[in-house]
Structure formats: C-alpha cells, structure tokens
Write an enzyme that holds these catalytic residues in place. Structure first.
Site, mmCIF file in Angstrom:
data_model
loop_
_atom_site.group_PDB
_atom_site.id
_atom_site.type_symbol
_atom_site.label_atom_id
_atom_site.label_comp_id
_atom_site.label_asym_id
_atom_site.label_seq_id
_atom_site.Cartn_x
_atom_site.Cartn_y
_atom_site.Cartn_z
ATOM 1 N N ASN A 92 36.697 29.807 38.040
ATOM 2 C CA ASN A 92 37.839 30.258 37.517
ATOM 3 C C ASN A 92 38.125 31.823 38.470
ATOM 4 O O ASN A 92 37.205 32.709 38.418
ATOM 5 C CB ASN A 92 37.377 30.904 36.267
ATOM 6 C CG ASN A 92 38.262 31.199 35.332
ATOM 7 O OD1 ASN A 92 39.412 31.690 35.815
ATOM 8 N ND2 ASN A 92 38.149 31.212 34.019
ATOM 9 N N GLN A 146 43.566 31.378 28.495
ATOM 10 C CA GLN A 146 42.704 32.506 28.399
ATOM 11 C C GLN A 146 43.227 33.836 28.770
ATOM 12 O O GLN A 146 42.795 34.965 28.409
ATOM 13 C CB GLN A 146 41.508 32.037 29.629
ATOM 14 C CG GLN A 146 40.560 33.212 29.651
ATOM 15 C CD GLN A 146 39.486 32.897 30.911
ATOM 16 O OE1 GLN A 146 38.931 31.771 30.656
ATOM 17 N NE2 GLN A 146 39.214 33.770 31.768
ATOM 18 N N TYR A 152 43.785 28.293 37.540
ATOM 19 C CA TYR A 152 42.394 27.561 37.208
ATOM 20 C C TYR A 152 42.845 26.770 35.968
ATOM 21 O O TYR A 152 42.623 25.569 35.607
ATOM 22 C CB TYR A 152 41.322 28.710 36.745
ATOM 23 C CG TYR A 152 40.117 28.126 36.259
ATOM 24 C CD1 TYR A 152 39.162 27.286 36.940
ATOM 25 C CD2 TYR A 152 39.750 28.170 34.935
ATOM 26 C CE1 TYR A 152 37.980 26.840 36.250
ATOM 27 C CE2 TYR A 152 38.724 27.426 34.241
ATOM 28 C CZ TYR A 152 37.877 27.181 34.904
ATOM 29 O OH TYR A 152 36.818 26.621 34.212
#
Length: 256
Positions: A92, A146, A152
C-alpha cells in the site's frame, strides 16, 4: 483434517514475511513444497531450513514478466510441476489522486497487479496438468476504499475482477480461482505504518476497537489457513469466490 497437500508445489509471491510467510509456513507444515518468491533473504532461508530443504527461495521482486517466467522455469527445473499459485506480493504505497501523478499511478498499478497476471500466465500450462488452484490475496480496500491510495486500491479491485474472469476462463481445465480479502492484519508492513503515528499504541487500540469479532486484528495465520484450505482438495467445488477473513470488519456494524 488431512488437506492432502503433501508433495504439492505451490508458488507464493511475497512468501517470506507477513501473510505470505504464514502461508509458506502453513504449507510446509502440511507437507507441501512452497516456492517462496521474495527478496527477503534471511526470512526466506529460515523457511527453507524449516522445510528441511523441501522448499525453494527465489529472491525476486517480480518487476517484469521476464522475472515471473524465470520463477516458473526455476520451479520446473527443481520440482517438475506446479500445483498451485498464491498471488500475494504488494504494498500500500500511498499513491493517491490528489497526492500523486499519472506516472506514479501507473507504476503503483504495475507493482501491485501485473505480477499476478504474469505468474498465472506462465504457470498456466503446468496448472492445467495438475488441475491446480490459484488464490489471489486482495484487500478490503477494494470494496470500501481507503483514501489517498488510488494505485493500490485500483490493483486490488482488478485482482477481484481477474479472480472471477480467470475462474470462468479456466473452468474447462478444472482450475479453481478464488480471492481472499483481509482487512486489518498486523504484518511487519502494518507495524511500520503504526509506528509512524505519534502514539502508536493508542492508534493500534483505536483500530482494534473497530473490529467487531474480538476487538482484535486478524492474524496472518488466520489468512493463511483460508488460503491453504482453498488450495486443497477439500475446497474442490469452490471457485470464483471473494472470501472475507476480517472478523466482520467489512460488513458488520463497527459500533457493535
């Protein structure tokens, strides 16, 4: 339960540490022969020693298709077969929409996605012979988002799509393809991220309190247990599935 994995040759990318390391260790305990594709020399050697030599460590980062082909060639030269593939390696890397660039996004996508395809492509002739299985390690971020990590998350979403696509394409060969979506797993990479906060212990406890089942993180071994089951004959009629091993983090009300 005997999973009938003894003597099975399984490629595991990112297989020396964290989730990948737990998968490799679990495979060794089941009598399988993991091919540990990971640049971490110390951890890779320790796993080969644990397997009493019945494992292969290849210190590749898989930045190119040629490296993936070389991994498969080394595996065939050593073991003469491939029974399964666990696509796991990735990071990530925080390449976002606002704080990023087209070039960084393309590189993040390449680093986190392309080797999943490359390893599957070059392994396919041998997986056809063994009627093997592929397990793609994705992430809950593919379905929840996120923030600040477009590359990612795009790769993780693509891994889920490829899981379904490959499951369909490989039906005639009885090759099963499934994906696992971890959420909060305390890997060495995760620990480094936690330590970046002013109060790491407080941050960790804050995250733990949001995990419905047990108020704790999933362990690498719990992800590994699912991956190893999916590789085994006991999962012989499971394909095209996205399986969440996350203590209810993704789908349950976190206020519970």
């Amino acid at each position: 339960m005997n999973l009938n994995l003894e003597g099975k040759v399984i490629l595991v990318s990112g297989g020396a540490k964290g989730i990948g390391g737990a998968i490799s260790k679990g495979l060794i305990e089941e009598g399988a022969f993991p091919v540990i594709i990971d640049p971490s020399e110390k951890e890779g050697k320790a796993l080969v020693d644990l397997a009493e030599g019945k494992a292969l460590h290849l210190p590749f980062r898989l930045f190119s298709a040629d490296q993936a082909k070389e991994v498969v060639d080394h595996t065939m030269n050593r073991f003469g077969k491939i029974d399964g593939l666990v696509n796991n390696a990735g990071a990530n890397d925080g390449v976002g929409l606002e704080k990023g660039s087209p070039e960084a996004f393309a590189q993040s996508l390449a680093n986190n996605l392309f080797h999943y395809y490359h390893l599957a492509h070059f392994s396919l002739p041998y997986l056809k012979k063994s009627k093997g299985a592929i397990v793609n390690i994705s992430s809950k971020t593919a379905v929840t988002g996120q923030g600040g990590t477009s590359g990612y998350v795009a790769a993780k979403g693509a891994q889920l799509a490829l899981t379904r696509e490959w499951a369909v394409e490989l039906l005639p060969y009885q090759i099963r393809v499934n994906a696992i979506l971890p959420a909060e797993v305390y890997t060495p990479m995760y620990e480094s991220w936690i330590r970046s906060f002013p109060n790491p212990h407080e941050k960790l406890e804050e995250i733990n309190q949001k995990i419905p089942l047990g108020k704790r993180m999933t362990t690498s071994e719990e992800i590994a247990a699912m991956a190893i089951f999916l590789l085994s004959d006991k999962a012989s009629h499971i394909t095209g599935q996205h399986l969440y091993v996350d203590g209810g983090y993704t789908h349950l009300d976190r206020s519970l």
